[in-house]
Design a protein around this motif. Structure first.
Motif, PDB file in Angstrom:
ATOM      1  N   LEU A  71     -20.126  10.816  76.163  1.00 28.04           N
ATOM      2  CA  LEU A  71     -20.793  10.283  76.688  1.00 28.04           C
ATOM      3  C   LEU A  71     -21.644   9.350  74.703  1.00 28.04           C
ATOM      4  CD1 LEU A  71     -23.854  12.987  77.581  1.00 28.04           C
ATOM      5  CD2 LEU A  71     -22.471  11.212  79.380  1.00 28.04           C
ATOM      6  N   ILE A  72     -21.119  10.632  73.734  1.00 28.99           N
ATOM      7  CA  ILE A  72     -21.238   8.715  73.047  1.00 28.99           C
ATOM      8  C   ILE A  72     -20.524   7.208  73.583  1.00 28.99           C
ATOM      9  CG2 ILE A  72     -21.088   8.985  69.655  1.00 28.99           C
ATOM     10  CD1 ILE A  72     -21.479  11.532  69.740  1.00 28.99           C
ATOM     11  N   ASP A  73     -19.253   8.079  73.051  1.00 32.32           N
ATOM     12  CA  ASP A  73     -18.564   6.582  73.554  1.00 32.32           C
ATOM     13  C   ASP A  73     -18.801   5.843  74.468  1.00 32.32           C
ATOM     14  OD1 ASP A  73     -15.700   5.543  72.700  1.00 32.32           O
ATOM     15  OD2 ASP A  73     -14.983   6.181  74.617  1.00 32.32           O
ATOM     16  N   GLN A  74     -19.625   6.040  75.883  1.00 30.97           N
ATOM     17  CA  GLN A  74     -19.753   5.569  76.368  1.00 30.97           C
ATOM     18  C   GLN A  74     -20.974   4.780  75.683  1.00 30.97           C
ATOM     19  OE1 GLN A  74     -18.960   5.249  80.267  1.00 30.97           O
ATOM     20  NE2 GLN A  74     -16.991   4.963  78.668  1.00 30.97           N
TER      21      GLN A  74
ATOM     22  N   PRO B 104     -24.408  11.084  62.363  1.00 32.64           N
ATOM     23  CA  PRO B 104     -26.390  11.204  62.466  1.00 32.64           C
ATOM     24  C   PRO B 104     -27.052  11.797  63.244  1.00 32.64           C
ATOM     25  CG  PRO B 104     -25.388   8.708  61.777  1.00 32.64           C
ATOM     26  CD  PRO B 104     -24.366   9.769  61.482  1.00 32.64           C
ATOM     27  N   ILE B 105     -28.059  12.342  63.041  1.00 35.67           N
ATOM     28  CA  ILE B 105     -28.869  13.133  63.819  1.00 35.67           C
ATOM     29  C   ILE B 105     -29.972  12.977  63.927  1.00 35.67           C
ATOM     30  CG2 ILE B 105     -29.065  15.652  63.381  1.00 35.67           C
ATOM     31  CD1 ILE B 105     -28.001  16.094  66.369  1.00 35.67           C
TER      32      ILE B 105
ATOM     33  N   VAL C 277     -26.066   6.487  67.784  1.00 33.81           N
ATOM     34  CA  VAL C 277     -24.793   5.982  68.211  1.00 33.81           C
ATOM     35  C   VAL C 277     -24.313   5.312  67.565  1.00 33.81           C
ATOM     36  CG1 VAL C 277     -23.094   5.214  70.101  1.00 33.81           C
ATOM     37  CG2 VAL C 277     -25.365   6.356  70.133  1.00 33.81           C
ATOM     38  N   LYS C 278     -24.307   4.118  66.697  1.00 30.44           N
ATOM     39  CA  LYS C 278     -23.519   3.581  65.851  1.00 30.44           C
ATOM     40  C   LYS C 278     -23.190   4.129  64.407  1.00 30.44           C
ATOM     41  CE  LYS C 278     -27.758   1.541  63.721  1.00 30.44           C
ATOM     42  NZ  LYS C 278     -28.823   0.028  63.422  1.00 30.44           N
ATOM     43  N   ASP C 279     -23.382   4.771  64.071  1.00 30.32           N
ATOM     44  CA  ASP C 279     -23.462   5.484  63.049  1.00 30.32           C
ATOM     45  C   ASP C 279     -22.420   6.721  62.214  1.00 30.32           C
ATOM     46  OD1 ASP C 279     -24.600   3.377  61.343  1.00 30.32           O
ATOM     47  OD2 ASP C 279     -26.675   4.157  61.700  1.00 30.32           O
ATOM     48  N   PHE C 280     -22.806   7.099  63.767  1.00 28.78           N
ATOM     49  CA  PHE C 280     -21.843   8.035  64.593  1.00 28.78           C
ATOM     50  C   PHE C 280     -20.188   7.773  63.890  1.00 28.78           C
ATOM     51  CE2 PHE C 280     -18.877  11.564  67.038  1.00 28.78           C
ATOM     52  CZ  PHE C 280     -19.288  11.952  66.396  1.00 28.78           C
ATOM     53  N   SER C 281     -19.751   9.207  63.615  1.00 28.55           N
ATOM     54  CA  SER C 281     -18.113   8.488  63.220  1.00 28.55           C
ATOM     55  C   SER C 281     -17.553  10.255  63.366  1.00 28.55           C
ATOM     56  CB  SER C 281     -17.578   8.111  62.475  1.00 28.55           C
ATOM     57  OG  SER C 281     -15.957   8.428  61.694  1.00 28.55           O
ATOM     58  N   MET C 282     -16.506  10.586  64.218  1.00 28.04           N
ATOM     59  CA  MET C 282     -16.014  11.897  64.946  1.00 28.04           C
ATOM     60  C   MET C 282     -15.458  12.429  63.410  1.00 28.04           C
ATOM     61  SD  MET C 282     -13.424  11.296  67.576  1.00 28.04           S
ATOM     62  CE  MET C 282     -14.404  10.496  69.186  1.00 28.04           C
ATOM     63  N   ARG C 283     -15.528  13.549  63.013  1.00 27.77           N
ATOM     64  CA  ARG C 283     -14.947  14.403  62.264  1.00 27.77           C
ATOM     65  C   ARG C 283     -13.109  15.485  62.449  1.00 27.77           C
ATOM     66  NH1 ARG C 283     -19.113  19.038  61.033  1.00 27.77           N
ATOM     67  NH2 ARG C 283     -20.760  17.955  60.703  1.00 27.77           N
ATOM     68  N   LYS C 284     -12.562  15.013  62.010  1.00 29.75           N
ATOM     69  CA  LYS C 284     -11.039  15.621  62.204  1.00 29.75           C
ATOM     70  C   LYS C 284     -10.890  16.600  63.221  1.00 29.75           C
ATOM     71  CE  LYS C 284      -9.450  15.821  57.413  1.00 29.75           C
ATOM     72  NZ  LYS C 284      -8.458  15.949  55.855  1.00 29.75           N
ATOM     73  N   SER C 285     -11.816  17.485  63.155  1.00 26.73           N
ATOM     74  CA  SER C 285     -12.190  18.928  64.584  1.00 26.73           C
ATOM     75  C   SER C 285     -12.371  18.166  65.994  1.00 26.73           C
ATOM     76  CB  SER C 285     -13.244  20.375  63.900  1.00 26.73           C
ATOM     77  OG  SER C 285     -14.272  18.925  63.677  1.00 26.73           O
TER      78      SER C 285
END
Length: 239
Positions: free
Chosen positions: A191-194, A223-224, A74-82
């Protein structure tokens, strides 16, 4: 160190893999102990187990790298444009979180979803009582999130288990008439945001099979990490 009472495990008979012809699947299964349910689940989800009703299970294949348990960091996730477009497209929806109690309205959304998207699966013929049992029988910290339009129309729902350090997406479904919204993706992003708001580390997305197109959507959330030979490691480059 935390210890659990001794547990009884059993292995199911082999059955065809639902994601690839020619592969056989077994499941390693154990019943959730009601007096240690939360602790048991917290420990075993880290070992690649998932919950169904009052059981924990993990698929087993002849190839140990064929089916991996995966989780979004979660802490390293960043949304793509899509993904940002999907997020913005659904910013008119209201999310409400409830204790895991099935409703007829949910079932009327669930039934056409599984018939239309997974008509060849073993969930396609689930009755109201089957659905109610799936939602209501959880012995752990389970909630159901409903997503509604400004007109109060229920268009999506997600069953989740909250565990120590993360949240597990148990099952989600949506109105197929609103497929243009990308509701399946939106619920994962929500869910990622929560999880980030709650300062949780992971969103568990179940299992990933590289050779299955039905599971390819999970590769979009990076990252997964995957559980490889008993160790969680970043598999973003492999997806």
């Amino acid at each position: 160190m935390v210890y659990l009472k001794p547990q009884l495990f059993f292995t199911t008979p082999p059955s065809p893999c639902p994601y690839k012809e020619g592969e056989e699947e077994r499941k390693l299964v154990t019943e959730i102990s009601h007096d240690e349910a939360i602790l048991q689940y917290d420990l075993m989800i880290k070992s690649g187990f998932r919950r169904s009703h009052t059981y924990l299970y993990r698929p087993q294949y002849n190839r140990p790298d064929y089916c991996l348990s995966v989780r979004v960091r979660v802490k390293d996730f960043s949304m793509r444009k899509s993904q940002r477009r999907v997020w913005n497209k659904n910013n008119d929806l209201t999310a409400s979180v409830y204790n895991a109690v099935a409703t007829e309205e949910q079932y009327q959304l669930f039934k056409p979803y599984v018939e239309g998207r997974h008509g060849d699966g073993d969930m396609s013929d689930m009755s109201w009582f089957d659905y109610k049992d799936m939602v209501d029988s959880s012995p752990v910290d389970t909630e159901i999130i409903e997503f509604r339009t400004p007109q109060n129309e229920l268009v999506a729902a997600c069953i989740v288990d909250w565990v120590h350090g993360g949240v597990s997406a148990v099952y989600s479904f949506f109105d197929v008439m609103h497929s243009d919204r990308g509701l399946g993706s939106y619920m994962i992003l929500w869910l990622i945001d929560q999880a980030r708001t709650k300062k949780l580390d992971y969103v568990y997305l179940g299992y990933w099979i590289k050779e299955s197109s039905k599971m390819s959507y999970k590769s979009k959330y990076k990252p997964i990490e995957g559980l490889v030979d008993g160790v969680w490691e970043d598999i973003s480059q492999d997806m």
